[in-house]
Design a protein around this motif. Structure first.
Motif, PDB file in Angstrom:
ATOM      1  N   ARG A   1       0.860  -1.172   0.000  1.00 55.87           N
ATOM      2  CA  ARG A   1       0.000   0.000   0.000  1.00 55.87           C
ATOM      3  C   ARG A   1       0.899   1.225   0.000  1.00 55.87           C
ATOM      4  O   ARG A   1       2.053   1.159   0.439  1.00 55.87           O
ATOM      5  N   PRO A   2       0.391   2.342  -0.504  1.00 53.51           N
ATOM      6  CA  PRO A   2       1.208   3.562  -0.520  1.00 53.51           C
ATOM      7  C   PRO A   2       1.497   4.036   0.898  1.00 53.51           C
ATOM      8  O   PRO A   2       0.687   3.846   1.811  1.00 53.51           O
ATOM      9  N   TYR A   3       2.655   4.660   1.070  1.00 53.67           N
ATOM     10  CA  TYR A   3       3.033   5.213   2.364  1.00 53.67           C
ATOM     11  C   TYR A   3       3.461   6.654   2.146  1.00 53.67           C
ATOM     12  O   TYR A   3       4.285   6.948   1.280  1.00 53.67           O
ATOM     13  N   SER A   4       2.890   7.559   2.960  1.00 52.41           N
ATOM     14  CA  SER A   4       3.207   8.973   2.808  1.00 52.41           C
ATOM     15  C   SER A   4       3.237   9.628   4.184  1.00 52.41           C
ATOM     16  O   SER A   4       2.399   9.299   5.036  1.00 52.41           O
ATOM     17  N   PRO A   5       4.203  10.528   4.410  1.00 53.59           N
ATOM     18  CA  PRO A   5       5.272  10.921   3.504  1.00 53.59           C
ATOM     19  C   PRO A   5       6.317   9.806   3.406  1.00 53.59           C
ATOM     20  O   PRO A   5       6.392   8.937   4.269  1.00 53.59           O
ATOM     21  N   ALA A   6       7.105   9.850   2.365  1.00 55.08           N
ATOM     22  CA  ALA A   6       8.102   8.817   2.121  1.00 55.08           C
ATOM     23  C   ALA A   6       9.021   8.644   3.332  1.00 55.08           C
ATOM     24  O   ALA A   6       9.463   9.618   3.925  1.00 55.08           O
ATOM     25  N   ALA A   7       9.296   7.383   3.690  1.00 51.97           N
ATOM     26  CA  ALA A   7      10.172   7.079   4.827  1.00 51.97           C
ATOM     27  C   ALA A   7      11.620   7.120   4.359  1.00 51.97           C
ATOM     28  O   ALA A   7      12.006   6.383   3.460  1.00 51.97           O
ATOM     29  N   GLU A   8      12.417   7.975   4.980  1.00 53.45           N
ATOM     30  CA  GLU A   8      13.843   8.082   4.656  1.00 53.45           C
ATOM     31  C   GLU A   8      14.586   6.815   5.034  1.00 53.45           C
ATOM     32  O   GLU A   8      15.487   6.379   4.338  1.00 53.45           O
ATOM     33  N   GLN A   9      14.191   6.206   6.135  1.00 51.48           N
ATOM     34  CA  GLN A   9      14.889   5.019   6.636  1.00 51.48           C
ATOM     35  C   GLN A   9      13.925   3.841   6.683  1.00 51.48           C
ATOM     36  O   GLN A   9      12.777   3.982   7.089  1.00 51.48           O
TER      37      GLN A   9
ATOM     38  N   ASP B   1      10.607   4.260   1.850  1.00 50.85           N
ATOM     39  CA  ASP B   1      10.274   5.169   0.760  1.00 50.85           C
ATOM     40  C   ASP B   1       8.755   5.388   0.785  1.00 50.85           C
ATOM     41  O   ASP B   1       8.219   5.747   1.814  1.00 50.85           O
ATOM     42  N   ASP B   2       8.083   5.153  -0.315  1.00 50.50           N
ATOM     43  CA  ASP B   2       6.643   5.380  -0.355  1.00 50.50           C
ATOM     44  C   ASP B   2       5.851   4.080  -0.429  1.00 50.50           C
ATOM     45  O   ASP B   2       4.715   4.044  -0.898  1.00 50.50           O
ATOM     46  N   VAL B   3       6.455   2.971   0.052  1.00 54.44           N
ATOM     47  CA  VAL B   3       5.830   1.648  -0.018  1.00 54.44           C
ATOM     48  C   VAL B   3       5.739   1.043   1.376  1.00 54.44           C
ATOM     49  O   VAL B   3       6.678   1.125   2.171  1.00 54.44           O
ATOM     50  N   GLN B   4       4.590   0.415   1.651  1.00 53.22           N
ATOM     51  CA  GLN B   4       4.428  -0.358   2.876  1.00 53.22           C
ATOM     52  C   GLN B   4       3.881  -1.729   2.499  1.00 53.22           C
ATOM     53  O   GLN B   4       2.887  -1.835   1.776  1.00 53.22           O
ATOM     54  N   VAL B   5       4.554  -2.778   2.978  1.00 52.21           N
ATOM     55  CA  VAL B   5       4.161  -4.161   2.702  1.00 52.21           C
ATOM     56  C   VAL B   5       3.493  -4.720   3.947  1.00 52.21           C
ATOM     57  O   VAL B   5       3.989  -4.518   5.069  1.00 52.21           O
TER      58      VAL B   5
END
Length: 182
Positions: A143-151, A170-174
């Motif tokens: 699913r999309p993740y926002s804001p993008a995770a730097e780490q 980044d902008d992804v969550q599993v």
């Protein structure tokens, strides 16, 4: 100063070598600790305890998925040593039974969904992956993740009768669903 002039060349070389070695060890420890620090994600929910030991790479203005982490290739799901998942009891992951114990967690990212791999070998560095040691593979939704995770980070969210392990970067969550084994 007279004392220093009495030390022979071999002793100076040994002293210099030891100092150089200590300097290199200190630099390595400083560099390796900041690049991808070690982390632990743990949850106790609905009669289950799941613990994950991993290292957290950073984005650093790079393209992550399809770039640093190649699509359709096995990824150690973190950095440095392969990610370890510890189960305090038997569970069901995506409907598949997994007995309590310690396993390596790998994934195969694609642009749309991921394959999650539970592997019986532990303690390997990098992607020293052996498919023959796989216990299970299954698809996992993203699913999309926002804001993008730097780490990169791993976390958990409660669900009725279980919990979801979340792999986020980044902008992804599993989403990896766990349920208590009956």
């Amino acid at each position: 100063m007279e004392f220093l002039s009495t030390i022979d060349t071999t002793t100076w070389l040994i002293i210099g070598g030891v100092l150089l070695f200590l300097l290199l060890v200190a630099l390595y420890l400083r560099w390796s600790g900041k690049k991808s620090p070690k982390a632990i994600a743990q949850a106790t929910q609905n009669g289950m305890t799941v613990k994950v030991l991993y290292c957290q790479p950073s984005k650093n203005d790079r393209t992550i998925f399809g770039g640093v982490v190649k699509y359709d290739k096995v990824w150690r799901t973190g950095a440095n040593a392969a990610t370890i998942i510890e189960l305090a009891q038997d569970v069901r992951i995506n409907g598949n039974r997994l007995t309590k114990g310690r396993y390596s967690l790998y994934t195969i990212p694609t642009p749309n969904d991921w394959t999650v791999i539970i592997n019986r070998r532990t303690g390997q560095w990098g992607v020293s992956y052996k498919e023959a040691a796989d216990i299970m593979r299954f698809p996992a939704s993203t699913r999309p993740y926002s804001p993008a995770a730097e780490q990169f980070f791993i976390s958990f969210e409660p669900q009725p009768g279980g919990l979801n392990m979340l792999l986020t970067w980044d902008d992804v969550q599993v989403v990896v669903p766990f349920q208590k084994a009956a």
